[in-house]
Design a protein around this motif. Structure first.
Motif, mmCIF file in Angstrom:
data_model
loop_
_atom_site.group_PDB
_atom_site.id
_atom_site.type_symbol
_atom_site.label_atom_id
_atom_site.label_comp_id
_atom_site.label_asym_id
_atom_site.label_seq_id
_atom_site.Cartn_x
_atom_site.Cartn_y
_atom_site.Cartn_z
ATOM 1 N N ASP A 41 0.445 -1.226 0.075
ATOM 2 C CA ASP A 41 0.003 -0.111 0.035
ATOM 3 C C ASP A 41 0.844 1.214 -0.178
ATOM 4 O O ASP A 41 0.585 2.261 -0.285
ATOM 5 C CB ASP A 41 -0.375 0.039 1.227
ATOM 6 C CG ASP A 41 -2.413 -0.877 1.046
ATOM 7 O OD1 ASP A 41 -2.707 -0.615 -0.014
ATOM 8 O OD2 ASP A 41 -2.449 -1.215 1.575
ATOM 9 N N TYR A 42 1.674 1.017 0.323
ATOM 10 C CA TYR A 42 2.867 2.807 0.229
ATOM 11 C C TYR A 42 3.640 2.722 -1.009
ATOM 12 O O TYR A 42 4.163 1.662 -2.147
ATOM 13 C CB TYR A 42 4.055 1.711 0.751
ATOM 14 C CG TYR A 42 4.089 1.791 2.123
ATOM 15 C CD1 TYR A 42 4.477 3.589 3.151
ATOM 16 C CD2 TYR A 42 4.208 0.878 2.991
ATOM 17 C CE1 TYR A 42 3.849 3.306 4.248
ATOM 18 C CE2 TYR A 42 3.441 1.200 4.552
ATOM 19 C CZ TYR A 42 3.714 2.660 5.087
ATOM 20 O OH TYR A 42 3.497 3.017 6.357
ATOM 21 N N TRP A 74 5.862 9.670 -0.201
ATOM 22 C CA TRP A 74 5.921 8.008 0.045
ATOM 23 C C TRP A 74 5.639 7.450 1.056
ATOM 24 O O TRP A 74 6.045 7.359 2.424
ATOM 25 C CB TRP A 74 7.863 7.005 0.077
ATOM 26 C CG TRP A 74 7.694 5.792 -0.004
ATOM 27 C CD1 TRP A 74 7.540 4.744 0.656
ATOM 28 C CD2 TRP A 74 7.345 5.031 -1.174
ATOM 29 N NE1 TRP A 74 7.259 3.919 0.219
ATOM 30 C CE2 TRP A 74 7.637 3.794 -0.954
ATOM 31 C CE3 TRP A 74 7.303 5.196 -2.621
ATOM 32 C CZ2 TRP A 74 6.886 2.525 -2.093
ATOM 33 C CZ3 TRP A 74 6.544 4.306 -3.608
ATOM 34 C CH2 TRP A 74 7.179 2.871 -3.420
ATOM 35 N N ALA A 75 3.963 7.064 0.854
ATOM 36 C CA ALA A 75 3.583 6.730 2.219
ATOM 37 C C ALA A 75 2.142 5.750 1.388
ATOM 38 O O ALA A 75 1.418 5.248 0.361
ATOM 39 C CB ALA A 75 2.419 8.194 2.740
ATOM 40 N N ASP A 76 0.875 5.676 2.223
ATOM 41 C CA ASP A 76 -0.620 4.591 2.716
ATOM 42 C C ASP A 76 -1.222 5.684 1.515
ATOM 43 O O ASP A 76 -1.621 6.486 0.946
ATOM 44 C CB ASP A 76 -1.031 4.644 3.594
ATOM 45 C CG ASP A 76 -2.430 4.119 3.671
ATOM 46 O OD1 ASP A 76 -2.796 3.184 2.656
ATOM 47 O OD2 ASP A 76 -2.701 3.459 4.389
ATOM 48 N N ARG A 77 -1.138 4.610 0.305
ATOM 49 C CA ARG A 77 -2.285 5.171 -1.133
ATOM 50 C C ARG A 77 -3.655 5.759 -1.037
ATOM 51 O O ARG A 77 -3.999 6.009 -1.120
ATOM 52 C CB ARG A 77 -2.218 4.039 -1.692
ATOM 53 C CG ARG A 77 -3.356 3.090 -1.519
ATOM 54 C CD ARG A 77 -3.164 1.819 -2.558
ATOM 55 N NE ARG A 77 -2.187 1.074 -3.151
ATOM 56 C CZ ARG A 77 -1.696 0.134 -3.977
ATOM 57 N NH1 ARG A 77 -2.087 1.698 -5.672
ATOM 58 N NH2 ARG A 77 -0.406 -0.100 -4.296
#
Length: 160
Positions: A41-42, A74-77
């Protein structure tokens, strides 16, 4: 980005005097902090994706562009969909965006997580009000409007 739960916990009691609401916010923040995000999910996210950063064709209302990538990360979608949830009990914009996104990437997103992220953002904006008069707009909203969003966001989480 992302919202800092410690900052929220420190500031909100200085913004509002409502122990019950503060307790509800604390419960949601604990949920947020307990999330385990899968590595898949990243992705590279815009992280401030909303109507304020979209360009539309005036005749067809189709999205023609996205701008303001200052907060890209860059993180959880799921973060890219948190501002497509609005506090008037309609989810057409969110669902329309997901109807394009999910088939394109082959991933179904969690509506619950999107709504959780929306709630935490509401808390962040409420905390950001520290030092702002109740009737003065902070990030476009008065205290009454920020409280309406906060309470609405908490209520949505009870639906999941």
């Amino acid at each position: 980005f992302p919202v800092d739960p410690v900052l929220i916990r420190d500031r909100i009691p200085q913004v509002i005097n409502d122990a019950g609401l503060f307790s509800e916010i604390g419960a949601v923040l604990r949920q947020y902090e307990a999330l385990q995000i899968e590595a898949t999910d990243y992705v590279l996210v815009h992280s401030d994706l909303g109507l304020h950063n979209l360009a539309f064709d005036p005749d067809t209302l189709t999205v023609q562009g996205i701008f303001d990538y200052e907060e890209a990360a860059w993180a959880d979608r799921h973060h890219d969909f948190r501002y497509l949830v609005f506090d008037f009990d309609r989810s057409e914009i969110l669902e329309a965006a997901l109807a394009v996104y999910e088939p394109a990437v082959g991933v179904q997103l969690s509506r619950q997580r999107i709504y959780l992220y929306n709630a935490v953002c509401a808390f962040g904006f409420l905390a950001y009000r520290l030092g702002t008069a109740d009737d003065e707009k902070s990030c476009g909203r008065t205290l009454v409007e920020d409280l309406r969003w906060t309470r609405w966001a908490i209520a949505q989480l009870e639906c999941f």
